[in-house]
Design a protein around this motif. Structure first.
Motif, PDB file in Angstrom:
ATOM      1  N   TRP A 496       0.828  -1.206   0.000  1.00  0.00           N
ATOM      2  CA  TRP A 496       0.000   0.000   0.000  1.00  0.00           C
ATOM      3  C   TRP A 496       0.866   1.262   0.000  1.00  0.00           C
ATOM      4  CZ3 TRP A 496       0.152   3.293   4.210  1.00  0.00           C
ATOM      5  CH2 TRP A 496       0.520   2.770   5.446  1.00  0.00           C
ATOM      6  N   VAL A 497       0.267   2.384  -0.442  1.00  0.00           N
ATOM      7  CA  VAL A 497       1.041   3.618  -0.651  1.00  0.00           C
ATOM      8  C   VAL A 497       0.395   4.814   0.040  1.00  0.00           C
ATOM      9  CG1 VAL A 497       2.004   5.203  -2.374  1.00  0.00           C
ATOM     10  CG2 VAL A 497       1.626   2.819  -2.969  1.00  0.00           C
ATOM     11  N   GLY A 498       1.205   5.548   0.765  1.00  0.00           N
ATOM     12  CA  GLY A 498       0.736   6.795   1.352  1.00  0.00           C
ATOM     13  C   GLY A 498       1.582   7.957   0.867  1.00  0.00           C
ATOM     14  N   ILE A 499       1.112   9.163   1.175  1.00  0.00           N
ATOM     15  CA  ILE A 499       1.925  10.364   0.933  1.00  0.00           C
ATOM     16  C   ILE A 499       2.027  11.076   2.269  1.00  0.00           C
ATOM     17  CG2 ILE A 499       2.034  12.620  -0.222  1.00  0.00           C
ATOM     18  CD1 ILE A 499       0.459  11.485  -2.529  1.00  0.00           C
ATOM     19  N   CYS A 500       3.264  11.341   2.715  1.00  0.00           N
ATOM     20  CA  CYS A 500       3.377  12.049   3.991  1.00  0.00           C
ATOM     21  C   CYS A 500       4.089  13.391   3.840  1.00  0.00           C
ATOM     22  CB  CYS A 500       4.077  11.181   5.035  1.00  0.00           C
ATOM     23  SG  CYS A 500       5.756  10.753   4.589  1.00  0.00           S
ATOM     24  N   GLY A 501       4.465  13.757   2.617  1.00  0.00           N
ATOM     25  CA  GLY A 501       5.038  15.088   2.391  1.00  0.00           C
ATOM     26  C   GLY A 501       3.909  16.124   2.366  1.00  0.00           C
ATOM     27  N   GLU A 502       4.311  17.387   2.318  1.00  0.00           N
ATOM     28  CA  GLU A 502       3.321  18.480   2.381  1.00  0.00           C
ATOM     29  C   GLU A 502       2.285  18.415   1.265  1.00  0.00           C
ATOM     30  OE1 GLU A 502       3.090  20.744   4.998  1.00  0.00           O
ATOM     31  OE2 GLU A 502       4.465  19.189   5.695  1.00  0.00           O
ATOM     32  N   LEU A 503       2.676  17.835   0.155  1.00  0.00           N
ATOM     33  CA  LEU A 503       1.758  17.776  -0.990  1.00  0.00           C
ATOM     34  C   LEU A 503       0.477  16.994  -0.658  1.00  0.00           C
ATOM     35  CD1 LEU A 503       2.434  19.162  -3.628  1.00  0.00           C
ATOM     36  CD2 LEU A 503       3.116  16.966  -4.596  1.00  0.00           C
ATOM     37  N   GLY A 504       0.580  16.107   0.327  1.00  0.00           N
ATOM     38  CA  GLY A 504      -0.590  15.305   0.712  1.00  0.00           C
ATOM     39  C   GLY A 504      -1.757  16.167   1.173  1.00  0.00           C
ATOM     40  N   ALA A 505      -1.448  17.371   1.669  1.00  0.00           N
ATOM     41  CA  ALA A 505      -2.513  18.248   2.182  1.00  0.00           C
ATOM     42  C   ALA A 505      -2.969  19.249   1.126  1.00  0.00           C
ATOM     43  CB  ALA A 505      -2.000  18.998   3.406  1.00  0.00           C
ATOM     44  N   ASP A 506      -2.404  19.158  -0.069  1.00  0.00           N
ATOM     45  CA  ASP A 506      -2.751  20.106  -1.129  1.00  0.00           C
ATOM     46  C   ASP A 506      -4.090  19.705  -1.741  1.00  0.00           C
ATOM     47  OD1 ASP A 506      -2.933  21.573  -3.497  1.00  0.00           O
ATOM     48  OD2 ASP A 506      -0.755  21.633  -3.740  1.00  0.00           O
ATOM     49  N   LEU A 507      -5.115  20.459  -1.398  1.00  0.00           N
ATOM     50  CA  LEU A 507      -6.473  20.056  -1.786  1.00  0.00           C
ATOM     51  C   LEU A 507      -6.685  20.109  -3.307  1.00  0.00           C
ATOM     52  CD1 LEU A 507      -8.531  21.706   1.103  1.00  0.00           C
ATOM     53  CD2 LEU A 507      -7.514  19.429   0.999  1.00  0.00           C
ATOM     54  N   GLU A 508      -5.840  20.869  -3.984  1.00  0.00           N
ATOM     55  CA  GLU A 508      -5.959  20.912  -5.454  1.00  0.00           C
ATOM     56  C   GLU A 508      -5.563  19.584  -6.080  1.00  0.00           C
ATOM     57  OE1 GLU A 508      -3.978  24.162  -7.458  1.00  0.00           O
ATOM     58  OE2 GLU A 508      -4.465  25.448  -5.750  1.00  0.00           O
ATOM     59  N   LEU A 509      -4.802  18.791  -5.328  1.00  0.00           N
ATOM     60  CA  LEU A 509      -4.317  17.521  -5.888  1.00  0.00           C
ATOM     61  C   LEU A 509      -5.049  16.296  -5.356  1.00  0.00           C
ATOM     62  CD1 LEU A 509      -0.467  18.175  -5.792  1.00  0.00           C
ATOM     63  CD2 LEU A 509      -1.945  18.217  -7.793  1.00  0.00           C
ATOM     64  N   THR A 510      -5.937  16.504  -4.398  1.00  0.00           N
ATOM     65  CA  THR A 510      -6.568  15.348  -3.742  1.00  0.00           C
ATOM     66  C   THR A 510      -7.216  14.414  -4.762  1.00  0.00           C
ATOM     67  OG1 THR A 510      -7.027  16.822  -1.897  1.00  0.00           O
ATOM     68  CG2 THR A 510      -8.077  14.674  -1.823  1.00  0.00           C
ATOM     69  N   GLU A 511      -7.964  15.026  -5.684  1.00  0.00           N
ATOM     70  CA  GLU A 511      -8.675  14.183  -6.662  1.00  0.00           C
ATOM     71  C   GLU A 511      -7.683  13.359  -7.486  1.00  0.00           C
ATOM     72  OE1 GLU A 511     -11.620  16.129  -9.038  1.00  0.00           O
ATOM     73  OE2 GLU A 511     -11.893  14.346 -10.311  1.00  0.00           O
TER      74      GLU A 511
END
Ligand code: PEP
Ligand code: MG
Length: 542
Positions: A496-511
């Motif tokens: 499984w894969v997660g993102i823990c860098g700041e980009l994970g909270a970037d709502l423009e990229l969530t989708e």
């Protein structure tokens, strides 16, 4: 209008009347006693009653403010059984033939002084706790009540300092804010205030006069100010700010307990990043589903020398227990580059971001690594811990890590120390790891993409250099393609894969992340609910 400044331990605006909470002075008189045995029995009975009270407080705190904050009453119960503490009281009563109250008070002073003089921040905090438990016993021995905290309407509590037991005994519906003259940011009281979601100031330069009782005040927890008898302009401005904040909070609070699921039914794990056990309260407050990144190097950075196995074990155990069965991913130390601890005696490097850092230090100085791994495996018995290794570039490194961890486990087994078999993963934060992700996925249970470093290494842009801002594209297609590639390669191996860098909270990229198949996003605690809101607004079927 009187304006006083303090240090904010939690934001928000509170407007209401002041209640000055004065502690009843406990005047302890030294009395000679003839029958020291009876005096010891008096002490034992008071101690037993104190244990009962603490057990009740623990239950109350568990239901009201959660396990993280209730834990203090367990610690108090343990401190009450501490051999050194009890020996000291026993010796004073029997050798000096004096009353129990006096023996407890003297022991409390001595122990508090000893704790205060320690370097370790955690131990320093215990000074307040030893005083707290001793005052409880003295109250029981003298038959006096605790400080008067009754008030009929919600109030701003003004106090010299508040013991955690005093804070939790308050009727929360009647407390708008805490403002104290003393207290520390790391104290349990501060954590409790955060969990209770009310603004709180410590170290406030306010004079605790009974004349302030009942006066109108405004606590501005955003700026660390209390206005006593505010003028109409200040009051109006603060009322406006409070209403805006309440509306924002109300909208987000409605999301607590809800799933992180899109309109078309895709769910994703939303975890929180922390650097410290003190951040656990925020994690709970914001209803994160777990901890996706515990930056354990902060344990090292906050210390003036290598933290011992025992010190680390205590910290990791606390994180595991507090999260009560939810996943807690602890990253092994990521020292080096911008995170320097003098006692590591690392050479000055031309290019520290590409230097001897993170896993490279652990592999070249295995004694440091093994101490941390021992602490982590031991803590694994107390919850759902997972370990994650930073700055990986090759399968070879993972194999070397496995060899060391196998040694550690064999040693623990030989010593009869229990540990659980736990998930182990790696950070994907170098382009090399991205390109090797198919092979790496065969070796580990999960990946967590560190977009902060992955972006810096991919774009060759030093993340510390503000002069490069115009060249930095946080949404650079190269980075996004890498994330997509990692998801594909990982899933092919059931990793499984997660993102823990700041980009994970970037709502423009969530989708985009969800469409790529990212399984988990780990963000700052305050970003958890906004991210949940975003996920719930998406429909991936369109
Ligand atoms: C990252 O590099 O994205 C990351 C999460 O680790 P850190 O920011 O601690 O380097
Ligand atoms: Mg990193």
């Amino acid at each position: 209008m009187i304006t006083c400044n303090g240090k904010s331990v939690y934001g928000g605006i509170a407007i209401g009347k002041i209640h000055v909470m004065a502690k009843k002075e406990q005047r302890i008189v030294r009395r000679s006693v003839d029958d020291t045995e009876t005096e010891m029995q008096r002490f034992e009975a008071a101690k037993a009653e104190a244990q009962n009270q603490l057990a009740e407080l623990y239950d109350k705190a568990m239901t009201e403010v959660g396990e993280a904050n209730a834990a203090i009453f367990e610690i108090h119960q343990m401190m009450l059984d501490d051999d050194d503490y009890l020996d000291s009281i026993n010796n004073i009563i029997t050798e000096q033939s004096v009353n129990a109250e006096f023996a407890v008070a003297i022991t409390a002073d001595n122990f508090a002084e000893m704790f205060s003089s320690m370097d370790d921040a955690y131990m320093k905090e215990r000074a307040a706790d030893v005083k707290d438990i001793s005052e409880r016993i003295i109250r029981i021995l003298t038959g006096s009540d605790s400080a008067d905290m009754s008030s009929e309407e919600p109030v701003i509590i003004l106090a010299d300092d508040l013991a955690p037991s005093e804070t939790v005994q308050l009727n929360k519906d009647l407390v708008l804010s805490f403002v104290t003259v003393h207290g520390s940011t790391n104290s349990h009281t501060a954590i409790l205030a955060r969990t209770m979601n009310i603004p709180a100031l410590i170290g406030t330069n306010v004079e605790l006069s009974p004349d302030l009782e009942g006066k109108l005040a405004v606590v501005d927890g955003f700026n660390g100010v209390i206005y006593i008898e505010p003028d109409s302009e200040t009051l109006a401005a603060m009322e406006k700010r409070r209403d805006e904040e309440l509306e924002k909070q109300r909208l987000l609070q409605e999301l607590k307990g809800k799933e992180n699921i899109t309109k078309d039914g895709k769910s994703v794990l939303v975890y929180a990043n922390i650097g410290n056990v003190k951040d656990l309260a925020y994690v709970l407050q914001n209803d994160a589903g777990g901890i996706g990144l515990f930056r354990s190097e902060f344990v090292y950075l906050e210390s003036s020398t290598y933290p011992t196995e025992e010190e680390q074990y205590r910290i990791y155990k606390k994180a595991a227990e507090t999260m009560a069965g939810k996943r807690v991913i602890i990253r092994t130390l990521d020292i080096g580059a911008d995170k320097q601890a003098d006692y590591f005696n690392l050479d000055k490097e031309e290019n520290p971001a590409m230097g001897l850092r993170a896993i490279r230090i652990c592999l070249t100085r295995p004694e440091i690594f093994k101490t941390q791994l021992r602490a982590l495996y031991r803590a694994s018995k107390h919850g759902k811990l997972a370990i994650m290794y930073p700055m990986i570039t090759s399968v070879e490194e993972v194999k070397r890590i496995k060899a060391i961890s196998a040694e550690v486990k064999a040693e623990l087994t030989a010593e009869g120390i229990p540990y659980n078999d736990i998930e182990e993963g790696i950070m994907i934060e170098t382009p090399a790891a991205v390109m090797m992700s198919s092979e790496l996925a065969k070796e580990v249970d999960f990946f967590s993409i560190g977009t902060n470093d992955l972006s810096q290494y991919t774009m060759a842009i030093d993340r510390q250099n503000p002069k490069l801002d115009e060249f930095f594209d946080p949404h650079h297609p190269a980075v996004l393609r890498m994330i997509e590639m990692v998801c594909k390669n990982a899933h092919a191996e059931n990793t499984w894969v997660g993102i823990c860098g700041e980009l994970g909270a970037d709502l423009e990229l969530t989708e985009q992340f969800l469409r790529m198949g990212v399984d988990e996003l780990s963000v700052s605690p305050s970003c958890v609910l906004p991210l949940r809101d975003k996920i719930r607004s998406l429909d991936l079927s369109k």
